[in-house]
Design a protein around this motif. Structure first.
Motif, short mmCIF file in Angstrom:
data_model
loop_
_atom_site.label_atom_id
_atom_site.label_comp_id
_atom_site.label_asym_id
_atom_site.label_seq_id
_atom_site.Cartn_x
_atom_site.Cartn_y
_atom_site.Cartn_z
N PHE A 53 -24.87 48.10 16.82
CA PHE A 53 -24.52 49.27 17.63
C PHE A 53 -25.79 49.83 18.23
N ALA A 54 -25.82 49.92 19.56
CA ALA A 54 -27.04 50.34 20.26
C ALA A 54 -27.12 51.86 20.38
N ILE A 55 -28.28 52.41 20.07
CA ILE A 55 -28.57 53.83 20.33
C ILE A 55 -29.74 53.86 21.31
N PRO A 56 -29.48 54.24 22.57
CA PRO A 56 -30.59 54.27 23.53
C PRO A 56 -31.54 55.43 23.26
N MET A 57 -32.68 55.12 22.69
CA MET A 57 -33.64 56.15 22.25
C MET A 57 -34.99 55.47 22.09
N ALA A 58 -36.06 56.16 22.49
CA ALA A 58 -37.39 55.57 22.38
C ALA A 58 -37.86 55.57 20.93
N SER A 59 -38.48 54.49 20.51
CA SER A 59 -39.16 54.49 19.22
C SER A 59 -40.55 55.08 19.41
N ASP A 60 -41.32 55.13 18.35
CA ASP A 60 -42.66 55.70 18.42
C ASP A 60 -43.64 54.79 19.15
N THR A 61 -43.32 53.52 19.28
CA THR A 61 -44.24 52.56 19.89
C THR A 61 -43.54 51.81 21.01
N PRO A 62 -44.01 51.94 22.27
CA PRO A 62 -43.37 51.22 23.37
C PRO A 62 -43.33 49.73 23.07
N GLY A 63 -42.23 49.07 23.49
CA GLY A 63 -42.10 47.63 23.27
C GLY A 63 -41.55 47.29 21.89
N THR A 64 -41.19 48.31 21.11
CA THR A 64 -40.59 48.03 19.81
C THR A 64 -39.29 48.82 19.68
N GLU A 65 -38.42 48.36 18.80
CA GLU A 65 -37.21 49.12 18.49
C GLU A 65 -37.02 49.12 16.98
N TRP A 66 -36.28 50.11 16.50
CA TRP A 66 -35.98 50.20 15.07
C TRP A 66 -34.57 49.73 14.80
N HIS A 67 -34.40 48.89 13.79
CA HIS A 67 -33.08 48.49 13.32
C HIS A 67 -32.83 49.18 11.98
N GLU A 68 -31.78 49.99 11.94
CA GLU A 68 -31.36 50.60 10.68
C GLU A 68 -30.20 49.75 10.18
N THR A 69 -30.49 48.89 9.22
CA THR A 69 -29.54 47.85 8.81
C THR A 69 -28.94 48.20 7.46
N TRP A 70 -27.61 48.38 7.47
CA TRP A 70 -26.87 48.70 6.23
C TRP A 70 -26.37 47.40 5.64
N LEU A 71 -26.74 47.14 4.40
CA LEU A 71 -26.50 45.83 3.79
C LEU A 71 -25.60 45.93 2.58
N SER A 72 -24.86 44.84 2.36
CA SER A 72 -23.98 44.71 1.21
C SER A 72 -24.27 43.36 0.58
N GLN A 73 -24.32 43.31 -0.75
CA GLN A 73 -24.50 42.00 -1.39
C GLN A 73 -23.14 41.36 -1.67
N ALA A 74 -22.05 42.07 -1.36
CA ALA A 74 -20.70 41.51 -1.45
C ALA A 74 -20.19 41.28 -0.03
N PRO A 75 -19.27 40.33 0.15
CA PRO A 75 -18.80 40.00 1.50
C PRO A 75 -18.22 41.20 2.25
N VAL A 76 -18.32 41.12 3.56
CA VAL A 76 -17.94 42.21 4.45
C VAL A 76 -16.84 41.73 5.38
N GLN A 77 -15.88 42.62 5.64
CA GLN A 77 -14.79 42.31 6.57
C GLN A 77 -14.85 43.23 7.78
N ALA A 78 -14.49 42.71 8.93
CA ALA A 78 -14.45 43.53 10.14
C ALA A 78 -13.07 44.16 10.28
N LEU A 79 -13.03 45.33 10.92
CA LEU A 79 -11.78 46.05 11.13
C LEU A 79 -11.90 46.82 12.43
N GLN A 80 -10.97 46.61 13.35
CA GLN A 80 -10.98 47.37 14.60
C GLN A 80 -9.85 48.39 14.52
N TYR A 81 -10.16 49.64 14.86
CA TYR A 81 -9.12 50.67 14.86
C TYR A 81 -9.33 51.51 16.10
N GLY A 82 -8.40 51.41 17.05
CA GLY A 82 -8.56 52.15 18.30
C GLY A 82 -9.92 51.88 18.92
#
Ligand code: 3EB
Length: 338
Positions: A53-82
């Motif tokens: 999911f993209a958040i258009p926002m400048a990081s502290d250093t031009p040419g870089t971006e931050w990934h805030e990655t939420w992780l699970s050690q158990a399997p993950v399922q996708a779900l679309q709702y509206g």
């Protein structure tokens, strides 16, 4: 052996070397685990793919971006709702949506509709409790075509949705039981309000700051409807008790303090984080992840110097350049404990 169901990593990506990160199917990474959701904070960033999911926002250093990655050690399922794209394991749900801001008129009706859809989604998915939500709002300090500041317009719609959701039995009485999520409300680029959230099977515990008025009790000087969020919430998962601390700024009572002084604002905001963490049975030194938003790029190094001094050396810390929800606030920071 422990199987963490929710961890978070802040990863700095260099754009020249990882330009395609978004197009790859990165739902499982052998070094990290299963991806519940990945918020990608980058300048001019657009285009979402499953779990990214993209958040258009400048990081502290031009040419870089931050990934805030939420992780699970158990399997993950996708779900679309509206309009929401979600991913979940057995205990926690991550989801996101974009709300186009109308060119004319208020954004409150679109915000209210999106939040109501969220409360319906939480019931339908079996993860009824909103623990933490991030709201990114374009032109946040600019007036809409009716003259109301975008942030206040957003607050109007959010408050209407909480009231309607209560009337419909979708949430517990938010004001009386203080049943609100921890939240962030910050400016971003682009033309859409972008929000993502974490929800769970059981209710989070609401935590406040002893020297701040609860946001949902702010007087009307800050807008016709108050912001609906808790200063922090703690959640329960098998094997962990994550603590989410909301965006926190240089506010005492309900008033901005140290107007025009970014050094004093940074110290006051960190003091507030310490007070909220203390009220949640934690402390500054125990928090494991911080995100720091600075209004003006020219203030980055001063803010970074203070954060380096006061935040724990082992914590993950990411810095961003973004507008803050009150025009007299120069910085804000949020935190979590895994
Ligand atoms: C404040 O304390 C500063 O509107 O969701 C912090 C965290 C702030 C969340 C929100 C706003 C929000 O009022 C701003």
């Amino acid at each position: 052996c422990r199987t963490p169901l929710l961890t978070c990593r802040l990863i700095r990506k260099n754009l020249s070397r990882h330009a395609d990160i978004c197009s790859a199917d990165a739902s499982y990474d052998p070094d990290q685990g299963f991806i519940l959701g990945n918020a990608i904070y980058g300048s001019g960033k657009t285009g979402d793919t499953a779990g990214h999911f993209a958040i258009p926002m400048a990081s502290d250093t031009p040419g870089t971006e931050w990934h805030e990655t939420w992780l699970s050690q158990a399997p993950v399922q996708a779900l679309q709702y509206g309009n929401y794209a979600c991913r979940h394991n057995t205990e926690v749900l991550w989801g996101c949506t974009a709300i186009p801001v109308p060119a004319k008129g208020a954004c409150a009706p679109a915000v209210a509709a999106a939040y109501l859809e969220l409360f319906n989604l939480l019931q339908a998915s079996g993860f009824p409790h909103l623990w933490r939500i991030w709201n990114y709002i374009p032109r946040i300090n600019q007036p809409n075509s009716e003259g109301l500041e975008m942030y206040r317009d957003f607050n109007f719609g959010r408050a209407e949705a909480f009231a309607d959701a209560y009337d419909q039995g979708l949430v517990q009485m938010p004001w009386a039981t203080r049943h609100m999520p921890a939240a962030t409300g910050i400016g971003c680029d682009g033309d859409s309000i972008r929000l993502y959230f974490l929800a769970g099977r059981n209710p989070g515990t609401h935590v406040e700051n002893p020297r701040q008025v609860a946001a949902y009790r702010y007087p009307a000087d800050h807008g016709p409807r108050p912001p609906c969020f808790a200063r922090a919430s703690t959640a329960r998962l098998p094997g962990s008790q994550p603590l989410f601390i909301s965006g926190t700024a240089s506010i005492i009572g309900h008033q901005t303090v140290h107007i025009g002084n970014v050094v004093a604002q940074t110290h006051a905001a960190i003091d507030n984080i310490a007070l909220v963490a203390g009220n949640a049975g934690s402390s500054l030194q125990q928090l494991t992840l911080y995100k720091v938003y600075v209004r003006h790029a020219r203030d980055l190094e001063q803010v970074r110097r203070i954060c380096t001094e006061r935040l724990p050396a082992q914590a993950q810390v990411a810095y961003f350049v973004a507008d803050i929800c009150r025009s007299n606030l120069l910085m804000e920071l949020e935190a979590m404990q895994h």
